[in-house]
Design an enzyme around this catalytic site. Structure first.
Site, PDB file in Angstrom:
ATOM      1  CE  LYS A   1      -2.935   1.868   5.020  1.00 21.02           C
ATOM      2  NZ  LYS A   1      -2.627   1.304   3.692  1.00 21.02           N
TER       3      LYS A   1
ATOM      4  CB  SER B   1      -0.951   0.008   1.200  1.00 14.32           C
ATOM      5  OG  SER B   1      -0.232   0.040   2.409  1.00 14.32           O
TER       6      SER B   1
END
Length: 569
Positions: free
Chosen positions: A458, A415
């Protein structure tokens, strides 16, 4: 408006519910979305010598599912175990003389778990009264058995398979073999089912029916009202009601458990626990939105000790991570820290340096054995993507080093590959990156930005850091467009974005990300694969050519004059 900016309306799931709607609990509602398991259970009832494995999931209320399956199928007729004149046991479904009855099926179903004994299954013979005390196989139409509990007693597992093979079982020497007339359902994980299917030769013969429970409901297949009928069982058990605003908040919470705007979680135990805590906080039978918000916040507070410690490290500047100004070859990436029961987002400073070399993009995390296999794969894809754009005609004469700064534990996952790519482009082009922005996303060899996990954690992790330092309106996060359907953000983030104090961007391609971060057009290559000089990729191309020694030397004044005279003539 920038087409990459995500509007506030997309940050939370929305639900349509009619006002003053009554929610009714029923076995059908309890089996919401479980059509596969219900079909398998019907076949269990209507076939001979075929038994079932029910694969459940974490957070499943087993007893609720079991009760609903049996009730939805309907009551089975009472049957009796008799001893006939030939001293043979037989099951009959009509009245007989009491003296011949050994056992009666008094239960539609029973659930067996924990410390299971042999007598629990087959019963025992009472030598004093000379009577058979029936076990659950004889007293139940359906016997549900926890697979974990059964496999802890290997002798009982072997006994069960033997009973299924012979269709009879022996209790005592004073009794003839007892005929089996009971449908058995093992309950465990789908992994256990696969292990048994491969490792136990007779398992597939006795348990061909698999009912795999799903842990979330898709709103494209069922309505929010159907889900509220599913919730009604929990409301009735707890003797509570929710205001309309609290119900909508509960649906958002359920959607967050499912990690998708168009899905709702069927993890009944998690929702039961939340609502029981809300009832205790409210000291009332009606739960308001404010109380439910407080309950959710307190769940996080009871589990976020490691997150608080991480925040202190950032606030005390033990971890260096700027959120303002512009820096060449440095970007804010986003990671997720996962504990057993709680996860949170944590920003990470990623840096890149470049120098003359043979074209290697070095992953320092991997070389220091702090990078996992998936992270290494992401770095290889990043290198392939770089070569696809700039290395079609000649090798790249640079080496690059990329690292997660101040990271002392293993990094895995791909990611961060979008952030790493942008950081590398900045280092090569010497164009600075806005430190007020963070980026997350995986990339493929063609530069497409792909979905990642933990997108809400996040975003919230970087937002909390920016909020503690003061929101400026310039801060924000770049995410993949394919993660839009996962957005389900804390109300503080939604309020800040609505007020224009924080911004979310969605991108489909790496070129969009670099343009947002470096405020320069990426550029489009011409037929000779040359980018415009002032474009970002033009600067990258120029730097790569200089490293390779391809740039022409500066011409002298005399040579330029000769060339100009030649052209004018």
């Amino acid at each position: 408006m920038n087409s990459n900016v995500i509007p506030a309306s997309a940050l939370l799931p929305s639900f349509n519910l009619a006002a003053e709607q009554a929610f009714i609990s029923s076995p059908k509602a309890d089996l919401l979305g479980q059509e596969r398991s219900l079909d398998a259970f019907r076949l269990l009832t209507e076939t001979d010598n075929q038994h079932m494995f029910l694969a459940d999931y974490f957070g499943c209320n087993r007893k609720r599912i079991i009760d609903a399956l049996v009730k939805e199928q309907g009551q089975l007729q009472t049957s009796c175990l008799i001893l006939d004149e030939d001293n043979v046991t037989t099951w009959v479904e009509h009245e007989v003389q009491q003296s011949k009855v050994l056992a009666t099926k008094t239960h539609q179903y029973q659930y067996l778990s924990g410390s299971i004994r042999k007598a629990d299954l087959i019963g025992r013979y009472n030598s004093e009264t000379k009577t058979y005390e029936a076990g659950m196989l004889a007293s139940s139409h359906y016997l549900f058995i926890c697979a974990d509990s059964l496999w802890k007693k290997e002798n009982l597992w072997d006994l069960l398979l033997e009973i299924l093979d012979k269709q009879t079982y022996h209790v005592h020497s004073q009794l003839p073999a007892v005929a089996l007339k009971c449908k058995i359902v093992l309950i465990g994980s789908s992994h256990q089912y696969g292990s048994c299917w491969l490792g136990e030769p007779s398992f597939s013969r006795h348990f061909p029916l698999l009912g795999e429970l799903i842990n979330e409901m898709d709103l494209s297949e069922h309505s929010a009202l159907d889900y509220c009928h599913w919730l009604a069982h929990i409301f009735n058990d707890l003797n509570i009601s929710l205001t309309r605003s609290a119900l909508l908040l509960l649906l958002q919470y359920s959607s967050k458990l499912a990690d998708h705007q168009q899905r709702l979680s069927l993890m009944a135990i998690n929702i039961e626990q939340l609502l029981a805590q809300a009832k205790a906080y409210a000291q009332s039978l009606e739960i308001s939105e404010q109380v439910l918000l407080h309950s959710i916040a307190m769940i996080n507070q009871r589990h976020n000790a490691s997150e608080k410690l991480s925040e202190q490290n950032f606030d005390d500047l033990f971890i260096n991570l700027p959120t303002q100004d512009e820096i060449i070859g440095q970007i804010n990436g986003l990671t997720v820290v996962e504990n057993a029961e709680f996860s949170y987002g944590e920003p990470a400073r990623i840096t890149a340096s470049v120098h003359y070399g043979d074209g290697e993009v070095a992953d320092i995390e991997r070389k220091s054995e702090l990078g996992g296999n998936i992270h290494a794969k992401g770095m290889m894809i990043l290198s392939a993507c770089l070569y696809r754009i700039f290395g079609k005609d000649a090798p790249l004469h640079l080496n690059a080093n990329i690292v997660f700064e101040q990271s002392y534990q293993e990094i895995d996952g791909d990611s961060a590959s979008l952030a790493e790519y942008c950081c590398l482009i900045s280092a090569i082009s010497e164009k600075p990156i806005k430190q007020s922005l963070a980026a997350t996303g995986a990339i493929d060899q063609f530069g497409n930005v792909q979905a990642i996990g933990g997108v809400n954690e996040k975003i919230e992790g970087f937002f909390k850091l920016c909020k503690r330092r003061g929101l400026t309106g310039q801060q924000g996060v770049i995410i993949p467009s394919s993660n839009m359907q996962q957005l389900n953000l804390h109300h503080d983030v939604v309020e800040a974005i609505t007020a224009g104090k924080f911004t979310l961007y969605q991108v489909k391609h790496i070129d969009e990300a670099v343009e947002i971060l470096m405020q320069t057009q990426a550029g489009t290559a011409d037929e000779d694969n040359q980018f415009p000089e002032e474009s970002l990729y033009g600067l990258v191309q120029s730097r790569l050519e200089s490293l390779a020694g391809y740039q022409e030397e500066d011409k002298s004044l005399f040579a330029r004059l000769i060339e100009k005279l030649r052209f004018s003539s």
